[in-house]
Design a protein around this motif. Structure first.
Motif, PDB file in Angstrom:
ATOM      1  N   PRO A   1     -17.374 -12.302 -77.395  1.00  0.00           N
ATOM      2  CA  PRO A   1     -18.430 -11.281 -77.331  1.00  0.00           C
ATOM      3  C   PRO A   1     -18.945 -10.869 -78.706  1.00  0.00           C
ATOM      4  O   PRO A   1     -20.146 -10.605 -78.857  1.00  0.00           O
ATOM      5  N   ILE A   2     -18.056 -10.798 -79.716  1.00  0.00           N
ATOM      6  CA  ILE A   2     -18.505 -10.404 -81.059  1.00  0.00           C
ATOM      7  C   ILE A   2     -19.491 -11.415 -81.615  1.00  0.00           C
ATOM      8  O   ILE A   2     -20.569 -11.059 -82.119  1.00  0.00           O
ATOM      9  N   VAL A   3     -19.129 -12.706 -81.532  1.00  0.00           N
ATOM     10  CA  VAL A   3     -20.036 -13.752 -82.027  1.00  0.00           C
ATOM     11  C   VAL A   3     -21.340 -13.741 -81.242  1.00  0.00           C
ATOM     12  O   VAL A   3     -22.437 -13.880 -81.814  1.00  0.00           O
ATOM     13  N   THR A   4     -21.237 -13.544 -79.935  1.00  0.00           N
ATOM     14  CA  THR A   4     -22.435 -13.501 -79.100  1.00  0.00           C
ATOM     15  C   THR A   4     -23.346 -12.343 -79.499  1.00  0.00           C
ATOM     16  O   THR A   4     -24.573 -12.499 -79.619  1.00  0.00           O
ATOM     17  N   LEU A   5     -22.749 -11.166 -79.714  1.00  0.00           N
ATOM     18  CA  LEU A   5     -23.550  -9.992 -80.085  1.00  0.00           C
ATOM     19  C   LEU A   5     -24.191 -10.172 -81.458  1.00  0.00           C
ATOM     20  O   LEU A   5     -25.325  -9.722 -81.681  1.00  0.00           O
ATOM     21  N   VAL A   6     -23.479 -10.819 -82.378  1.00  0.00           N
ATOM     22  CA  VAL A   6     -24.070 -11.092 -83.693  1.00  0.00           C
ATOM     23  C   VAL A   6     -25.307 -11.967 -83.538  1.00  0.00           C
ATOM     24  O   VAL A   6     -26.376 -11.703 -84.124  1.00  0.00           O
ATOM     25  N   LEU A   7     -25.189 -13.026 -82.734  1.00  0.00           N
ATOM     26  CA  LEU A   7     -26.336 -13.917 -82.506  1.00  0.00           C
ATOM     27  C   LEU A   7     -27.468 -13.187 -81.786  1.00  0.00           C
ATOM     28  O   LEU A   7     -28.653 -13.403 -82.082  1.00  0.00           O
ATOM     29  N   VAL A   8     -27.103 -12.318 -80.844  1.00  0.00           N
ATOM     30  CA  VAL A   8     -28.121 -11.548 -80.120  1.00  0.00           C
ATOM     31  C   VAL A   8     -28.912 -10.666 -81.081  1.00  0.00           C
ATOM     32  O   VAL A   8     -30.147 -10.573 -81.007  1.00  0.00           O
TER      33      VAL A   8
END
Length: 750
Positions: free
Chosen positions: A298-305
């Protein structure tokens, strides 16, 4: 010896670690916020190899104070007038970015199957870019002076305001357990009501208070008064159901319109920095490496988002506001991070126990990563634009560069109708809120008090009369304001069709005023409906015809406008901004210009009459600014001094000639500075000296030889003072100061 309180030990640990880490991050050219977060992690409970804070609850209390003072300082930098002057472009960009990013955050939260409140708060966190981090990045990259950075900062200010509103709405939704449209509408209306009420009342009262005690208040007292007002508004805000941070922001925005605003900002800055540091350290203390490892995806996903979402939706928002594609992309790419307001929103959710424990450290981790990537995102904007320019069809680029949602300005009747309706709406809303608040206060506090003194009928009568008298200036303003304005007159005379709608606007406003009077009378009496309506209409007519009430209403409004403009007036008086009447001069081919009198000007010490500037150059000196004083409309006897700032009115040619003369008429540079050294010389007056039998004043030592006698040697430890009436005698030993050539001339001729 008494035991040292645990709080003092914790503060010592926090501040020492935060100081060391922040110095390290300063050397690494990274934002201090990141240093505080790392310091918090080092002293937090999840770091086993270092000392840990003992009483975390006390630290959280101090952190709450830090949030309050941070928003108070934000309010001091905020101005409602600046927002109104921005126009529609920043509003369009901000609305687009916040709506899209919040929607995207809620969607991502649902993808990970988090709870509804986790998703809503996550959306709020992802929608808020960091003002502090972006400002620091602009400064480091040398971009602050470029045009697009000003657009970004305008949007960030509006985002901060929306964050305040969002916090109140999220708190209301969390308390009600529902995110329905009715609950949100109710929250927005309550925010609007109290925001207008507090701002109007605050602007009316607080500048008057500060003006009355201005001569008594020093820096220390001003700091105490300012923080006291901040805490008072925080208490009031909490009492009516809002957060303390919201109240602190409102008080800051009120004080931002006062003359003392600049002093308060400087005084509050150290306090804000101290408590703000504690807040960010407390945020870092919640970082749990186990949770971060568990929620790595989720952290990596939120960074990309955030990176992709802000680059896409941010650029789109600025495009919609009327910017070119290149400028829009530079703006959008600059906002690809989250920061302090995301932490504040996360703190709110945690204090309300509506978000899960994992969300806080996840957001902190995302903020740290996006902060490190912010400079690289800013640098990537131009290469991305160049790539699009090469690969997209030329027609697409042309259309994107001309995309705008700004509407053509209204002219003629449309412009008059728009101006009139906007003014009437603002006046009606503001004075209706003041009337409703006044009635509420009278019924809540005064009515129970007077009922303890008088019988029920007399108490109701007294309260009703006083309440109507209290709100009468507001009701008269609702009924009569703008009925004689230029827009109203233009619409009335330009077309007969306009007259019925204009009369209808008056009828509606009279009906609103009568409704307030009817409510008061109906609550406090038991008269028949027909009699009540007749009485209320009669009272409204008396308000309209009362000249005393008219003058009272006008005085109140003028005082409010003066208080609202007090900071602008102070800036105009001190010369930081130009006078308002300059715009009218431009229509007549003349304007105001500022000129500094050089330190070596030949005009220094001369009066305006001696200089005859109007006769020589055709200009008029409207004001002389000297240190903290301003002399308006100076007379001919007014003297010019070095360092004065002259505000001069004239045409371009006249001002150019005046400026050239002021710059040229200076004393020539002294090319023999070495000869200007002063020496002290001992001189004995012998029998042949021309000074024997003459007084010091008659000797000409000062005005003939350009020297000065500093003392008479009489065998004492100290030299004796020589008075102008002292008569020189043979054998006197005097000490003289002067330039070498003058001393030699004095010695030879004396």
């Amino acid at each position: 010896m008494s035991e040292l309180p645990e709080l003092v030990k914790d503060l010592a640990l926090i501040l020492i670690v935060a100081g060391v880490v922040s110095i390290l991050f300063k050397r690494l050219r990274q934002p201090l916020v990141l240093g505080y977060l790392v310091a918090g992690f080092l002293v937090g409970p999840h770091m086993p190899y270092t000392m840990t804070v003992g009483d975390q609850e006390n630290i959280e209390t101090w952190a709450s104070i830090g949030v309050m003072f941070t928003l108070f300082s934000l309010g001091l930098d905020f101005s409602f007038k600046k927002i109104l002057k921005m126009g529609a472009a920043p509003i369009i960009a901000t609305t687009t970015i916040v709506f899209c990013m919040m929607t995207l955050g809620i969607f991502v939260g649902h993808v990970f199957r988090w709870s509804d409140m986790n998703c809503i708060f996550l959306g709020g966190m992802l929608a808020m870019s960091s003002t502090t981090i972006i400002y620091k990045a602009f400064d480091d990259l040398g971009l602050r002076q470029q045009n697009f950075s000003g657009l970004v900062m305008s949007v960030l200010i509006l985002e901060d305001i929306l964050a305040i509103v969002m916090m109140v709405m999220l708190a209301a939704m969390a308390g009600g357990g529902s995110a329905g449209g009715g609950e949100m509408l109710n929250s927005v209306l309550r925010i609007g009501f109290f925001l207008v009420l507090w701002f109007v009342v605050g602007i009316f009262i607080i500048p008057l208070f500060l003006r009355s005690v201005r001569k008594l208040v020093n820096a220390e007292m001003l700091l105490i008064v300012s923080l006291g007002l901040c805490c008072l508004m925080a208490v009031i805000s909490t009492t009516v159901g809002f957060s303390s941070a919201f109240g602190a922001f409102v008080m800051g925005s009120i004080l931002a319109e006062t003359i003392e605003a600049e002093k308060i900002i400087k005084l509050v800055e150290p306090v804000k920095n101290l408590f703000g540091a504690i807040f960010f350290v407390s945020v870092g203390m919640l970082v749990d490496p186990d949770i971060i490892a568990q929620y790595a995806v989720p952290i990596v996903t939120l960074v990309l988002v955030i990176l992709i979402g802000q680059a896409l939706f941010g650029s789109m928002g600025f495009l919609f506001s009327g910017q070119s594609l290149k400028s829009a992309m530079r703006c959008g790419f600059s906002m690809a991070q989250i920061g302090e307001f995301s932490f504040i929103i996360a703190t709110l959710g945690r204090s309300l126990n509506v978000v899960s424990d994992f969300l806080y450290p996840v957001v902190v981790a995302v903020s740290v990563i996006t902060t490190f990537l912010t400079p690289y995102m800013m640098k990537a904007a131009i290469p991305c634009y160049n790539y699009l320019e090469k690969h997209l069809p030329k027609t697409w680029i042309r259309r994107l560069n001309h995309l705008t949602m700004s509407q053509p300005s209204a002219h003629g009747e449309r412009g008059h109708w728009r101006n009139l309706l906007v003014s009437l709406t603002v006046i009606t809303v503001i004075y209706s809120i003041l009337s409703a608040a006044s009635i509420t206060l009278m019924f809540t506090f005064f009515l129970p008090f007077v009922r303890q003194i008088l019988s029920l009928w007399w108490a109701n009568a007294v309260c009703g009369v006083l309440t109507i008298m209290l709100i009468s200036p507001f009701l008269r303003a609702i009924m009569m304001k703008k009925n004689h304005s230029e827009d109203f007159k233009a619409l009335w005379t330009s077309n007969r069709i306009n007259r019925f709608p204009l009369v209808f606007t008056i009828i509606v406003r009279v009906f609103i005023a009568v409704a307030f009077v009817f409510y008061v009378c109906n609550e406090l009496s038991h008269f028949s409906m027909a009699f009540l309506i007749s009485l209320c209409v009669a009272v409204a007519m008396l308000m309209i015809m009362s000249r005393r009430l008219k003058s009272r209403s006008i005085r109140m409004e003028r005082l409010f406008i003066q208080n609202l403009r007090s900071r602008d007036i102070e800036a105009e008086v001190t010369g930081r901004i130009r006078p308002l009447f300059e715009g009218r001069l431009l229509d007549r081919d003349i304007h105001i210009a500022d000129f500094d009198v050089p330190a070596d000007s030949k005009w220094s010490g001369k009066t305006l009459a001696q200089l005859a500037l109007g006769h020589q150059y055709g200009v008029h000196v409207s004001s002389i600014l000297r240190a903290t004083h301003r002399l308006n409309i100076p007379e001919g006897s007014s003297v010019i001094y070095p360092g004065d700032k002259l505000q001069v009115i004239g045409s371009d040619e006249q001002l150019a000639a005046f400026g050239q003369a002021l710059a040229n008429e200076v004393f020539d540079e002294d090319y023999e500075l070495e000869k200007r050294e002063m020496k002290l010389r001992r001189m004995v007056i012998d029998g042949n000296s021309q000074f024997v039998g003459k007084t010091l004043e008659e000797s000409g030592i000062r005005h003939v030889f350009n020297c000065m006698v500093v003392g008479l040697e009489e065998g004492k430890e100290n030299l004796s003072q020589v008075l102008p009436s002292y008569c020189f005698a043979k054998g006197d030993i005097i000490w003289v100061v002067g330039e070498v050539e003058d001393l030699d001339r004095l010695t030879i001729n004396g």
